[in-house]
Design a protein around this motif. Structure first.
Motif, short mmCIF file in Angstrom:
data_model
loop_
_atom_site.label_atom_id
_atom_site.label_comp_id
_atom_site.label_asym_id
_atom_site.label_seq_id
_atom_site.Cartn_x
_atom_site.Cartn_y
_atom_site.Cartn_z
N SER A 87 18.33 7.05 -13.46
CA SER A 87 17.37 6.65 -12.42
C SER A 87 16.25 7.67 -12.30
O SER A 87 15.73 7.89 -11.22
N ARG A 88 15.90 8.31 -13.42
CA ARG A 88 14.86 9.34 -13.38
C ARG A 88 13.52 8.70 -13.02
O ARG A 88 13.06 7.78 -13.69
N PRO A 89 12.88 9.14 -11.96
CA PRO A 89 11.64 8.52 -11.50
C PRO A 89 10.43 8.98 -12.29
O PRO A 89 10.50 9.82 -13.17
N LEU A 90 9.28 8.40 -11.93
CA LEU A 90 8.04 8.70 -12.62
C LEU A 90 7.67 10.17 -12.53
O LEU A 90 6.99 10.71 -13.40
N LEU A 91 8.10 10.85 -11.48
CA LEU A 91 7.73 12.24 -11.26
C LEU A 91 8.37 13.18 -12.27
O LEU A 91 7.80 14.21 -12.62
N ASP A 92 9.54 12.85 -12.76
CA ASP A 92 10.30 13.77 -13.59
C ASP A 92 9.69 13.93 -14.99
O ASP A 92 9.23 12.98 -15.61
N ASP A 93 9.73 15.15 -15.48
CA ASP A 93 9.34 15.47 -16.85
C ASP A 93 10.62 15.65 -17.65
O ASP A 93 11.40 16.56 -17.39
N PRO A 94 10.89 14.76 -18.63
CA PRO A 94 12.16 14.82 -19.37
C PRO A 94 12.35 16.11 -20.15
O PRO A 94 13.46 16.44 -20.56
N THR A 95 11.27 16.88 -20.38
CA THR A 95 11.38 18.13 -21.13
C THR A 95 11.83 19.29 -20.26
O THR A 95 12.19 20.35 -20.77
N GLU A 133 2.29 -5.14 -11.37
CA GLU A 133 2.28 -5.95 -12.57
C GLU A 133 3.08 -7.23 -12.39
O GLU A 133 2.91 -8.18 -13.13
N SER A 134 3.95 -7.27 -11.40
CA SER A 134 4.74 -8.47 -11.14
C SER A 134 4.86 -8.66 -9.64
O SER A 134 4.59 -7.76 -8.86
N THR A 135 5.26 -9.88 -9.25
CA THR A 135 5.42 -10.18 -7.83
C THR A 135 6.44 -9.28 -7.18
O THR A 135 6.30 -8.88 -6.03
N SER A 136 7.48 -8.91 -7.94
CA SER A 136 8.54 -8.06 -7.38
C SER A 136 8.01 -6.69 -6.98
O SER A 136 8.60 -6.03 -6.11
N SER A 137 6.91 -6.25 -7.59
CA SER A 137 6.36 -4.94 -7.26
C SER A 137 5.89 -4.88 -5.82
O SER A 137 5.83 -3.81 -5.21
N LEU A 138 5.51 -6.03 -5.27
CA LEU A 138 5.02 -6.06 -3.89
C LEU A 138 6.09 -5.72 -2.88
O LEU A 138 5.79 -5.30 -1.77
N ILE A 139 7.35 -5.92 -3.27
CA ILE A 139 8.43 -5.67 -2.32
C ILE A 139 9.35 -4.55 -2.80
O ILE A 139 10.46 -4.39 -2.29
N THR A 140 8.87 -3.77 -3.78
CA THR A 140 9.70 -2.68 -4.31
C THR A 140 10.08 -1.70 -3.21
O THR A 140 9.23 -1.19 -2.50
N ARG A 199 12.68 6.71 -4.32
CA ARG A 199 13.26 6.55 -5.66
C ARG A 199 13.16 5.12 -6.16
O ARG A 199 12.99 4.88 -7.36
N ALA A 200 13.22 4.16 -5.25
CA ALA A 200 13.04 2.76 -5.66
C ALA A 200 11.60 2.51 -6.09
O ALA A 200 11.35 1.82 -7.08
N GLN A 201 10.66 3.08 -5.35
CA GLN A 201 9.24 2.86 -5.65
C GLN A 201 8.79 3.61 -6.91
O GLN A 201 7.82 3.21 -7.55
N LEU A 202 9.48 4.68 -7.27
CA LEU A 202 9.09 5.49 -8.42
C LEU A 202 9.92 5.20 -9.67
O LEU A 202 9.65 5.78 -10.72
N ALA A 203 10.89 4.33 -9.54
CA ALA A 203 11.75 4.03 -10.70
C ALA A 203 10.93 3.43 -11.83
O ALA A 203 10.01 2.64 -11.61
N LEU A 235 0.82 -1.20 0.00
CA LEU A 235 0.00 0.00 0.00
C LEU A 235 0.86 1.26 0.00
O LEU A 235 0.45 2.30 -0.52
N ASP A 236 2.06 1.17 0.57
CA ASP A 236 2.96 2.33 0.58
C ASP A 236 3.42 2.65 -0.84
O ASP A 236 3.60 3.82 -1.19
N VAL A 237 3.63 1.63 -1.66
CA VAL A 237 4.02 1.85 -3.06
C VAL A 237 2.94 2.66 -3.77
O VAL A 237 3.22 3.62 -4.49
N ILE A 238 1.67 2.27 -3.56
CA ILE A 238 0.56 2.99 -4.19
C ILE A 238 0.52 4.43 -3.69
O ILE A 238 0.35 5.37 -4.47
N LYS A 239 0.66 4.61 -2.37
CA LYS A 239 0.61 5.95 -1.79
C LYS A 239 1.66 6.87 -2.39
O LYS A 239 1.36 7.99 -2.80
N VAL A 240 2.89 6.39 -2.48
CA VAL A 240 3.98 7.21 -3.00
C VAL A 240 3.74 7.55 -4.47
O VAL A 240 3.95 8.68 -4.91
N ARG A 241 3.26 6.58 -5.26
CA ARG A 241 3.03 6.84 -6.68
C ARG A 241 1.86 7.80 -6.90
O ARG A 241 1.89 8.60 -7.85
N LEU A 242 0.85 7.73 -6.06
CA LEU A 242 -0.24 8.69 -6.16
C LEU A 242 0.25 10.10 -5.81
O LEU A 242 -0.14 11.08 -6.43
#
Length: 304
Positions: free
Chosen positions: A227-235, A50-57, A121-125, A22-29
Motif C-alpha cells: 500500500s505504498r502511497p505516491l509520496l514514498d520513494d522506493p529507493t 481519471e475515473s468516476t471512482s476517483s471522485l469518491i476516493t 492513504r486511500a487518496q494517495l494509493a 477537491l480534498d483529493v487534489i489538495k492531499v496529492r499536491l
C-alpha cells in the motif's frame, strides 16, 4: 442525544460529500504531486480524476469519521464555552470562543487521527484501495497503535485550527449583526450564515496549512509495500520520519512555498464546504429547538 451532536454529525457528513473531490487534489499536491514539464493545470486536474471512482476516493472513512468528529467538536465546544463563561466566571468574548474551540479541536483527536490517516492513504494509493482494506492492513501490521501514527501533529493542527474556526465565525456574525430595529429578509440572513461559515473555513485552513502539509506527509508514510502511497520513494529505506524530519525534508525540497502547496484549492473547498456545513448546522439546531447564534432569533421570526 443532544441537538448539537446530531447537527454536528449530519453537517460534517454533508461537508465531506461536497468537498471530497477537491480534498483529493489538495492531499496529492501536499504529497509532492506537482506539474511536470509541459503539463498544464487543466491536464493535471483531469489526471486527478481519471475515473468516476476517483471522485469518491477515500470518502468512506471521512463520512463516518468526520460525522462523529464534527458531532464531538460541536458538543465539546459548546460545553467548554459554557464552562469558561459560567464555571470560571469569564465574560463572553472572542478569546474564550477561541479557547473553547481549541479545547473542542483537541477533544476530536481520538477520531481525527485514524480518520485522517486512512483518508490520506486511500487518496494517495497508486491503485484504487478502499478505506476498509487500508484499515485492515494497518491493524494486521501495526495494531491499533498504527491508526494513531501522526497523532501529535494532528492534535496540534486541530486544536489551533478549530480555535480559529469558531473565533472567525463568531467574529463574522458580530460584524454582520443587524440592529434589532432593522428588518431583514430570510434570504439575507441565510446569506450571512453562508458567508460567515465560508470565511471561517478559509481562515481556519490559512492558519494551519503548513501543519496540515506536514501531517499529510507524516501519515502518508507506510511500512507496507502493498500500500505504498505516491509520496514514498522506493529507493529509500523503509523508516518513517517524525514531523520535524518531514518538515526539514520538505523545506529542502522547495523552500517555504512547499508548506503552502495546495492552499488555493483548499481555500476554495473550505469556503463552500464550511458555508454549507454551518448553514446545515444552524438549520438543524433551529428545527430541534436550539439557538446557537443570534441569527437564530431572526430566522425564527421568518419561519413562523
Amino acid at each position: 442525544m443532544s441537538a448539537d451532536f446530531w447537527a454536528g454529525y449530519i453537517s460534517g457528513a454533508i461537508g465531506i460529500i461536497i468537498g471530497n473531490p477537491l480534498d483529493v487534489i489538495k492531499v496529492r499536491l501536499q504529497a509532492k504531486e506537482s506539474l511536470t514539464a509541459g503539463q498544464t493545470a487543466a491536464a493535471s486536474f483531469a489526471r486527478q480524476f481519471e475515473s468516476t471512482s476517483s471522485l469518491i476516493t477515500g470518502t468512506a472513512a471521512p463520512i463516518l469519521g468526520y460525522g462523529a468528529l464534527n458531532a464531538l467538536l460541536f458538543v465539546s465546544y459548546n460545553r467548554s464555552e459554557a464552562a469558561l463563561n459560567k464555571g470560571l466566571a469569564l465574560p463572553p468574548n472572542l478569546w474564550t470562543t477561541w479557547l473553547a474551540g481549541a479545547i473542542g479541536g483537541l477533544a476530536t483527536w481520538a477520531v481525527s487521527t485514524p480518520t485522517e490517516l486512512i483518508k490520506c492513504r486511500a487518496q494517495l494509493a497508486t491503485s484504487p484501495t478502499s478505506s476498509w482494506a487500508i484499515t485492515r492492513r494497518i491493524l494486521q501490521n501495526e495494531g491499533v497503535r498504527g491508526l494513531y501514527f501522526g497523532g501529535a501533529v494532528t492534535a496540534l493542527r486541530d486544536s489551533i485550527g478549530y480555535g480559529f474556526y469558531f473565533w472567525s465565525y463568531e467574529l463574522g456574525t458580530q460584524w454582520m449583526a443587524t440592529p434589532k430595529e432593522d428588518k431583514t429578509s430570510l434570504s439575507q440572513e441565510a446569506a450571512k450564515v453562508l458567508l460567515c461559515g465560508g470565511l471561517a473555513g478559509v481562515m481556519t485552513w490559512a492558519s494551519i496549512f503548513p501543519l496540515d502539509v506536514i501531517k499529510t506527509r507524516v501519515q502518508a508514510q507506510t511500512l507496507d509495500p502493498a500500500s505504498r502511497p505516491l509520496l514514498d520513494d522506493p529507493t529509500k529505506p523503509q523508516r518513517r520520519l517524525g514531523a520535524m524530519e518531514i518538515a526539514r525534508e520538505a523545506y529542502r525540497e522547495a523552500g517555504m512555498r512547499v508548506f503552502f502547496r495546495g492552499l488555493t484549492i483548499c481555500s476554495v473547498r473550505a469556503f463552500f464546504v464550511n458555508a454549507v456545513q454551518w448553514a446545515t448546522y444552524e438549520w438543524i439546531m433551529y428545527e430541534l429547538g436550539e439557538e446557537s447564534v443570534d441569527l437564530q432569533s431572526l430566522l425564527r421570526s421568518h419561519c413562523r
